[in-house]
Design an enzyme around this catalytic site. Structure first.
Site, PDB file in Angstrom:
ATOM      1  N   HIS A 139       0.871  -1.308   0.093  1.00 51.96           N
ATOM      2  CA  HIS A 139       0.017   0.065  -0.084  1.00 51.96           C
ATOM      3  C   HIS A 139       0.799   1.247   0.092  1.00 51.96           C
ATOM      4  CE1 HIS A 139      -2.849   3.114   1.295  1.00 51.96           C
ATOM      5  NE2 HIS A 139      -3.852   2.201   0.758  1.00 51.96           N
ATOM      6  N   GLU A 279      -3.928   2.060  -7.191  1.00 51.89           N
ATOM      7  CA  GLU A 279      -4.478   3.250  -6.258  1.00 51.89           C
ATOM      8  C   GLU A 279      -3.213   4.306  -6.623  1.00 51.89           C
ATOM      9  OE1 GLU A 279      -6.636   1.751  -2.531  1.00 51.89           O
ATOM     10  OE2 GLU A 279      -4.420   1.877  -2.074  1.00 51.89           O
ATOM     11  N   GLY A 285      -7.504   9.800  -0.422  1.00 47.77           N
ATOM     12  CA  GLY A 285      -7.543  10.365   1.016  1.00 47.77           C
ATOM     13  C   GLY A 285      -8.519  11.845   0.798  1.00 47.77           C
TER      14      GLY A 285
HETATM   15  P1  13P Z   1      -9.716   6.479   0.207  1.00 50.20           P
HETATM   16  O1  13P Z   1     -10.881   5.715  -0.361  1.00 50.20           O
HETATM   17  O2  13P Z   1      -9.944   7.240   1.707  1.00 50.20           O
HETATM   18  O3  13P Z   1      -9.289   7.624  -0.644  1.00 50.20           O
HETATM   19  O4  13P Z   1      -8.412   5.638   0.498  1.00 50.20           O
HETATM   20  C1  13P Z   1      -7.997   4.754  -0.476  1.00 50.20           C
HETATM   21  C2  13P Z   1      -7.082   3.640  -0.199  1.00 50.20           C
HETATM   22  O5  13P Z   1      -6.008   4.039   0.327  1.00 50.20           O
HETATM   23  C3  13P Z   1      -7.671   2.186   0.172  1.00 50.20           C
HETATM   24  O6  13P Z   1      -6.647   1.462   0.491  1.00 50.20           O
END
Ligand code: 13P
Length: 368
Positions: A139, A279, A285
């Site tokens: 991640h 991602e 975020g």
């Molecule tokens: P958000 O959905 O809060 O943008 O986060 C995405 C994330 O990092 C999931 O692993």
């Protein structure tokens, strides 16, 4: 693609075909065991004590009664895994909510060694032993930002201060230690009054660079992938570019490096145990915007074509590639419409029962 152009509800189960160099989804009967099932996963990050996690999951299940055609996953912090494992026991979920085998327990990270002097780390066999099905590896919170969290970057910058260098230099000289002549000359050069701007600039440059990059390496991530798979824990492998890489048109190079290195050594027959999550860091975020649909489509196709090079068309067609970064109830259906998207890794919205239930129910009416 604007929401108004969406006519048909997105397929919830499908096959994927590649014709004329394009990937397509072909609808499958609901419940067809060989169809691809979307995977909607909530990454709770560092939120919720164990009891609160169970309460949240219970509210979500209540809003998703009898939903069996998609897979759902929950990634509590390590402390919440055992309690949630106990709660999501399939027979109980089937009796209580009409769901069961489509609910997966996810961990947010693992370490690559199996045991030993690694204070604070958790190994993949420990996760397997408490019923974890899948683990998130690589991640961006961990790849990119650990330097910032742990102060590694500022400790490097501190070593590039005049005081620190002068002190070290004097000590080294007095001890007459063997120091590489080049290192000696470099420190002397940096300490020269005329070069104080160079020293300050270098300190700032390294601090900024390390803040963004001093997290987990591709190599460490590769070892984590191997450790998880060797212990029967499936992998949710994350990749994604930051905004600088996107601006510099480096997105595809970077993703290719992350994926080739991360999955190196994963055999063809093991790819059924791997899910990929794209991602983009700039889309993650609060305050950020999700990636535009065109960009999600483009990257997912790129990743799938790379998987085709690495593992062949049949495997590439079936590997689930999730999107993550501000997935919300109002954008999930359009994302699931894209031929390359097989689900979502959801942060913020997965902490709200109504929102996450709507994400799991994409394309269906809300629960009453
Ligand atoms: P958000 O959905 O809060 O943008 O986060 C995405 C994330 O990092 C999931 O692993």
């Amino acid at each position: 693609m604007s929401a108004s152009k969406i006519i048909a509800p997105p397929y919830r189960n499908y096959y994927r075909q590649r014709t004329a160099n394009q990937w397509r989804k072909i609808p499958a009967e609901r419940g067809d065991p060989s169809a691809i099932r979307p995977f909607l996963a909530g990454n709770w990050k560092m939120n919720l004590i164990p009891r609160a996690g169970v309460a949240l999951a219970a509210r979500i299940f209540d809003l998703c009664r009898d939903i069996k055609d998609v897979d759902m996953g929950f990634a509590p912090p390590f402390t919440g895994l055992s309690t949630l494992a106990d709660y999501i026991e399939p027979d109980f979920l089937r009796r209580e909510y009409g769901i069961g085998r489509n609910v997966f327990l996810l961990a947010q990270d693992t370490f690559f060694e199996s045991k030993g002097a690694f204070t604070g780390e958790i190994s993949a066999d420990m996760l397997a032993a408490i019923g974890v099905d899948r683990v998130i590896v690589g991640h961006s919170d961990r790849r990119a930002n650990l330097g910032k969290y742990f102060g590694f970057s500022s400790s490097v910058a501190r070593r590039l201060s005049k005081n620190f260098l002068t002190h070290t230099f004097t000590q080294l000289k007095s001890r007459e230690q063997q120091l590489h002549p080049q290192v000696f000359a470099a420190i002397e050069h940096l300490l020269d009054e005329q070069n104080s701007d160079v020293l300050a600039g270098l300190a700032t440059f390294l601090e900024t660079e390390l803040n963004e990059r001093a997290g987990e390496s591709d190599d460490a991530i590769q070892r984590k992938v191997q450790a998880a798979l060797a212990n029967g824990v499936q992998v949710i492998f994350c990749c994604g570019e930051n905004k600088e890489a996107r601006r510099a048109h480096e997105t595809f190079n970077l993703l290719e490096r992350q994926i080739r290195m991360g999955l190196e050594g994963v055999a063809r027959h093991t790819m059924s145990e791997v899910i990929i999550a794209y991602e983009p860091i700039w889309a993650i975020g609060e305050g950020a915007q999700p990636a535009p649909l065109e960009q999600i489509a483009e990257v997912h196709d790129f990743i799938r074509n790379l998987l085709m090079d690495l593992y062949g068309e049949q495997i590439a067609a079936r590997v689930r590639i999730l999107y993550g970064g501000n997935v919300k109830p109002d954008n999930i259906a359009a994302m699931m419409q894209l031929a390359g998207v097989d689900g979502a890794l959801v942060g913020g919205a997965s902490l709200n029962a109504a929102d996450f239930a709507k994400i799991i129910r994409f394309g269906l009416p809300d629960a009453v």
